[in-house]
Write a protein that holds these residues in place. Structure first.
Motif, PDB file in Angstrom:
ATOM      1  N   TYR A  81       0.792  -1.230   0.000  1.00  0.00           N
ATOM      2  CA  TYR A  81       0.000   0.000   0.000  1.00  0.00           C
ATOM      3  C   TYR A  81       0.828   1.286   0.000  1.00  0.00           C
ATOM      4  CZ  TYR A  81      -4.065  -2.893   0.888  1.00  0.00           C
ATOM      5  OH  TYR A  81      -5.059  -3.828   0.796  1.00  0.00           O
ATOM      6  N   CYS A  82       2.116   1.186   0.272  1.00  0.00           N
ATOM      7  CA  CYS A  82       2.897   2.423   0.418  1.00  0.00           C
ATOM      8  C   CYS A  82       4.074   2.519  -0.542  1.00  0.00           C
ATOM      9  CB  CYS A  82       3.435   2.557   1.847  1.00  0.00           C
ATOM     10  SG  CYS A  82       2.286   2.033   3.132  1.00  0.00           S
TER      11      CYS A  82
ATOM     12  N   VAL B  92      -4.977   6.777   0.973  1.00  0.00           N
ATOM     13  CA  VAL B  92      -4.753   5.554   0.193  1.00  0.00           C
ATOM     14  C   VAL B  92      -5.382   4.310   0.819  1.00  0.00           C
ATOM     15  CG1 VAL B  92      -2.640   6.347  -0.926  1.00  0.00           C
ATOM     16  CG2 VAL B  92      -2.497   5.225   1.286  1.00  0.00           C
TER      17      VAL B  92
ATOM     18  N   TYR C 267      -1.696   9.441  12.250  1.00  0.00           N
ATOM     19  CA  TYR C 267      -1.791   9.937  10.873  1.00  0.00           C
ATOM     20  C   TYR C 267      -2.622   8.981  10.018  1.00  0.00           C
ATOM     21  CZ  TYR C 267      -0.013  11.370   6.235  1.00  0.00           C
ATOM     22  OH  TYR C 267       0.095  11.782   4.940  1.00  0.00           O
TER      23      TYR C 267
ATOM     24  N   TYR D 130      11.693  10.298  13.302  1.00  0.00           N
ATOM     25  CA  TYR D 130      11.471  11.724  13.058  1.00  0.00           C
ATOM     26  C   TYR D 130      10.150  12.177  13.683  1.00  0.00           C
ATOM     27  CZ  TYR D 130       9.934  15.690  10.127  1.00  0.00           C
ATOM     28  OH  TYR D 130       9.421  16.860   9.672  1.00  0.00           O
ATOM     29  N   ARG D 131       9.078  11.447  13.389  1.00  0.00           N
ATOM     30  CA  ARG D 131       7.757  11.847  13.889  1.00  0.00           C
ATOM     31  C   ARG D 131       7.353  11.130  15.168  1.00  0.00           C
ATOM     32  NH1 ARG D 131       5.472  16.391  11.436  1.00  0.00           N
ATOM     33  NH2 ARG D 131       5.359  16.156   9.185  1.00  0.00           N
TER      34      ARG D 131
ATOM     35  N   PHE E 294       1.367  15.511  -6.741  1.00  0.00           N
ATOM     36  CA  PHE E 294       0.903  15.760  -5.372  1.00  0.00           C
ATOM     37  C   PHE E 294       1.276  17.149  -4.855  1.00  0.00           C
ATOM     38  CE2 PHE E 294       1.873  11.178  -5.673  1.00  0.00           C
ATOM     39  CZ  PHE E 294       0.571  10.713  -5.622  1.00  0.00           C
TER      40      PHE E 294
ATOM     41  N   GLU F 198      11.351   7.576   9.342  1.00  0.00           N
ATOM     42  CA  GLU F 198      10.168   8.376   9.681  1.00  0.00           C
ATOM     43  C   GLU F 198       9.735   8.155  11.143  1.00  0.00           C
ATOM     44  OE1 GLU F 198       8.690  10.638   8.015  1.00  0.00           O
ATOM     45  OE2 GLU F 198       6.693  10.857   8.877  1.00  0.00           O
TER      46      GLU F 198
ATOM     47  N   LYS G  89       4.024  17.723  -3.919  1.00  0.00           N
ATOM     48  CA  LYS G  89       5.080  17.432  -2.958  1.00  0.00           C
ATOM     49  C   LYS G  89       5.498  15.982  -3.173  1.00  0.00           C
ATOM     50  CE  LYS G  89       6.166  18.310   1.716  1.00  0.00           C
ATOM     51  NZ  LYS G  89       5.762  18.620   3.048  1.00  0.00           N
TER      52      LYS G  89
ATOM     53  N   CYS H 138       4.682   4.734  -3.728  1.00  0.00           N
ATOM     54  CA  CYS H 138       5.061   6.148  -3.622  1.00  0.00           C
ATOM     55  C   CYS H 138       6.273   6.381  -2.716  1.00  0.00           C
ATOM     56  CB  CYS H 138       3.898   6.962  -3.068  1.00  0.00           C
ATOM     57  SG  CYS H 138       2.475   7.030  -4.146  1.00  0.00           S
ATOM     58  N   HIS H 139       6.355   5.616  -1.612  1.00  0.00           N
ATOM     59  CA  HIS H 139       7.415   5.879  -0.626  1.00  0.00           C
ATOM     60  C   HIS H 139       8.551   4.869  -0.720  1.00  0.00           C
ATOM     61  CE1 HIS H 139       5.260   8.896   1.738  1.00  0.00           C
ATOM     62  NE2 HIS H 139       4.173   8.146   1.622  1.00  0.00           N
TER      63      HIS H 139
ATOM     64  N   SER I 286      -0.906  16.406   1.440  1.00  0.00           N
ATOM     65  CA  SER I 286      -1.107  16.181   0.008  1.00  0.00           C
ATOM     66  C   SER I 286      -1.089  14.692  -0.330  1.00  0.00           C
ATOM     67  CB  SER I 286      -0.062  16.944  -0.802  1.00  0.00           C
ATOM     68  OG  SER I 286       1.216  16.760  -0.259  1.00  0.00           O
ATOM     69  N   MET I 287      -1.017  13.843   0.689  1.00  0.00           N
ATOM     70  CA  MET I 287      -1.102  12.398   0.431  1.00  0.00           C
ATOM     71  C   MET I 287      -2.570  11.994   0.313  1.00  0.00           C
ATOM     72  SD  MET I 287       0.419   9.254   2.680  1.00  0.00           S
ATOM     73  CE  MET I 287      -0.694   7.981   3.257  1.00  0.00           C
TER      74      MET I 287
HETATM   75  C1  HEC Z   1      -0.180   7.847  -3.971  1.00  0.00           C
HETATM   76  C2  HEC Z   1       1.066   8.105  -3.326  1.00  0.00           C
HETATM   77  C3  HEC Z   1       1.181   7.742  -1.854  1.00  0.00           C
HETATM   78  C4  HEC Z   1       0.925   6.524  -1.261  1.00  0.00           C
HETATM   79  C5  HEC Z   1       0.440   5.244  -1.917  1.00  0.00           C
HETATM   80  C6  HEC Z   1       1.260   6.673   0.142  1.00  0.00           C
HETATM   81  N1  HEC Z   1       1.681   7.944   0.400  1.00  0.00           N
HETATM   82 FE1  HEC Z   1       2.342   8.654   2.175  1.00  0.00          FE
HETATM   83  N2  HEC Z   1       2.640  10.477   1.360  1.00  0.00           N
HETATM   84  C7  HEC Z   1       2.434  10.817   0.029  1.00  0.00           C
HETATM   85  C8  HEC Z   1       2.691  12.226  -0.138  1.00  0.00           C
HETATM   86  C9  HEC Z   1       2.559  13.001  -1.469  1.00  0.00           C
HETATM   87  C10 HEC Z   1       3.072  12.733   1.113  1.00  0.00           C
HETATM   88  C11 HEC Z   1       3.455  14.174   1.483  1.00  0.00           C
HETATM   89  C12 HEC Z   1       2.269  14.758   2.242  1.00  0.00           C
HETATM   90  C13 HEC Z   1       2.478  16.183   2.684  1.00  0.00           C
HETATM   91  O1  HEC Z   1       3.537  16.490   3.259  1.00  0.00           O
HETATM   92  O2  HEC Z   1       1.564  16.996   2.475  1.00  0.00           O
HETATM   93  C14 HEC Z   1       3.021  11.606   2.038  1.00  0.00           C
HETATM   94  C15 HEC Z   1       3.321  11.690   3.400  1.00  0.00           C
HETATM   95  C16 HEC Z   1       3.365  10.617   4.267  1.00  0.00           C
HETATM   96  C17 HEC Z   1       3.749  10.699   5.669  1.00  0.00           C
HETATM   97  C18 HEC Z   1       4.102  11.964   6.416  1.00  0.00           C
HETATM   98  C19 HEC Z   1       5.510  12.357   6.187  1.00  0.00           C
HETATM   99  C20 HEC Z   1       5.863  13.522   7.087  1.00  0.00           C
HETATM  100  O3  HEC Z   1       6.521  13.297   8.100  1.00  0.00           O
HETATM  101  O4  HEC Z   1       5.438  14.644   6.780  1.00  0.00           O
HETATM  102  C21 HEC Z   1       3.667   9.438   6.174  1.00  0.00           C
HETATM  103  C22 HEC Z   1       3.972   8.995   7.600  1.00  0.00           C
HETATM  104  C23 HEC Z   1       3.222   8.584   5.126  1.00  0.00           C
HETATM  105  N3  HEC Z   1       3.057   9.331   3.974  1.00  0.00           N
HETATM  106  C24 HEC Z   1       2.982   7.241   5.274  1.00  0.00           C
HETATM  107  C25 HEC Z   1       2.431   6.435   4.290  1.00  0.00           C
HETATM  108  C26 HEC Z   1       2.089   5.058   4.496  1.00  0.00           C
HETATM  109  C27 HEC Z   1       2.316   4.269   5.792  1.00  0.00           C
HETATM  110  C28 HEC Z   1       1.551   4.610   3.331  1.00  0.00           C
HETATM  111  C29 HEC Z   1       0.978   3.259   3.071  1.00  0.00           C
HETATM  112  C30 HEC Z   1      -0.106   2.843   3.909  1.00  0.00           C
HETATM  113  C31 HEC Z   1       1.567   5.723   2.385  1.00  0.00           C
HETATM  114  N4  HEC Z   1       2.110   6.813   3.012  1.00  0.00           N
HETATM  115  C32 HEC Z   1       1.120   5.650   1.071  1.00  0.00           C
HETATM  116  C33 HEC Z   1       2.027   9.957  -0.976  1.00  0.00           C
HETATM  117  C34 HEC Z   1       1.662   8.632  -0.793  1.00  0.00           C
END
Ligand code: HEC
Length: 252
Positions: free
Chosen positions: A55-56, A158, A131, A122-123, A109, A119, A111, A59-60, A154-155
């Motif tokens: 799931y993550c 998901v 979150y 950090y958080r 996004f 992470e 961003k 993108c990450h 902006s995430m």
């Molecule tokens: C479609 C793309 C996408 C997917 C899939 C995604 N993310 Fe993200 N995520 C982002 C974006 C873009 C940001 C930046 C958000 C912002 O700062 O506004 C973000 C930010 C975050 C942050 C915060 C980072 C910070 O410290 O500011 C965390 C934690 C995070 N994601 C966890 C996850 C996890 C866990 C998953 C899976 C369950 C996931 N993300 C799936 C796009 C995605």
């Protein structure tokens, strides 16, 4: 006198640092849900790894972690690792890099999704847990959702298919305070998800535990070595004491 003065200065400086550190840690919004991380629960961390990859990882990235390290630490054999967890590469010595090109992510996004290897440090684990639990429907946002602990994130939401879509209750949406009296936000499930609320919390806990593990993969090893070192020191102290008694016996 001079010495006392400088000791007091050092103490004061340490106290200031401590207070500043705490202020930094609690910066921003209160966290509505409580969470106790458990990175020693291997089954949970394994499930979390699967969640993260599914799931993550589109993108990450987790640039500082390699697949084979993950496999070794979590007791996952190579063939299972390849079949179930590796979607963006097929060499088990590769680092975990998302499939998303940075420039396009910026454009999509606004961003780029940050790297998530450290992470959890950090958080903090409870921030991540909150979150992932507090996305809610907000028609004013471009993607239609918002987040309590990262306002205007902006995430995309998901995990909505698993959690369902939640809305803030009327009373909470009107007032400034989005939290109920007992601290949990006043959400209402507008659309049910595939998981029950309890199952979803478990899903998020597993994912967070995995991220805590990723923040310090050597933790289990460090604790195991630490215990042995302490045991050694204990035994050594007893031996040293007995030897001292033996040697000084004739002197006294
Ligand atoms: C479609 C793309 C996408 C997917 C899939 C995604 N993310 Fe993200 N995520 C982002 C974006 C873009 C940001 C930046 C958000 C912002 O700062 O506004 C973000 C930010 C975050 C942050 C915060 C980072 C910070 O410290 O500011 C965390 C934690 C995070 N994601 C966890 C996850 C996890 C866990 C998953 C899976 C369950 C996931 N993300 C799936 C796009 C995605």
């Amino acid at each position: 006198m001079k010495r006392i003065k400088s000791s007091i200065q050092i103490l004061l400086a340490a106290a200031t640092l401590l207070v500043a550190g705490q202020a930094f840690a609690s910066e921003g919004v209160d966290l509505p849900y409580r969470f106790k991380p458990d990175p020693d629960n291997q089954a949970s961390v394994q499930r979390g790894a699967r969640n993260f990859m599914n799931y993550c990882s589109a993108c990450h990235s987790m640039r500082n972690l390699r697949y084979n390290r993950l496999g070794q630490d979590l007791g996952i054999p190579d063939d299972m690792l390849k079949a179930d967890l590796m979607f963006t590469s097929d060499k088990i010595s590769d680092h975990i890099i998302s499939a998303m090109p940075g420039d396009e992510a910026d454009a999509w996004f606004g961003k780029a999704p940050p790297d998530l290897t450290v992470e959890s440090r950090y958080r903090g684990p409870d921030w991540i847990y909150n979150y992932l639990l507090t996305f809610y429907v907000d028609p004013k946002r471009p993607l239609g959702t918002n987040n309590i602990v990262l306002p205007n994130a902006s995430m995309p939401d998901v995990l909505w298919e698993l959690q369902g879509l939640q809305v803030l209750k009327e009373s909470a949406a009107e007032g400034e305070d989005k939290e109920a009296e007992h601290g949990e936000p006043q959400f209402e499930l507008a659309t049910k998800g595939k998981l029950s609320p309890e199952e979803y919390k478990q899903f998020v806990a597993d994912t967070t535990n995995f991220m805590v593990y990723a923040g310090e993969p050597g933790r289990a090893h460090r604790l195991a070595v630490g215990k042995k070192v302490l045991l050694f020191l204990l035994v050594f102290t007893v031996l040293a004491y007995l030897m001292k008694r033996e040697w000084w016996k004739d002197v006294h």
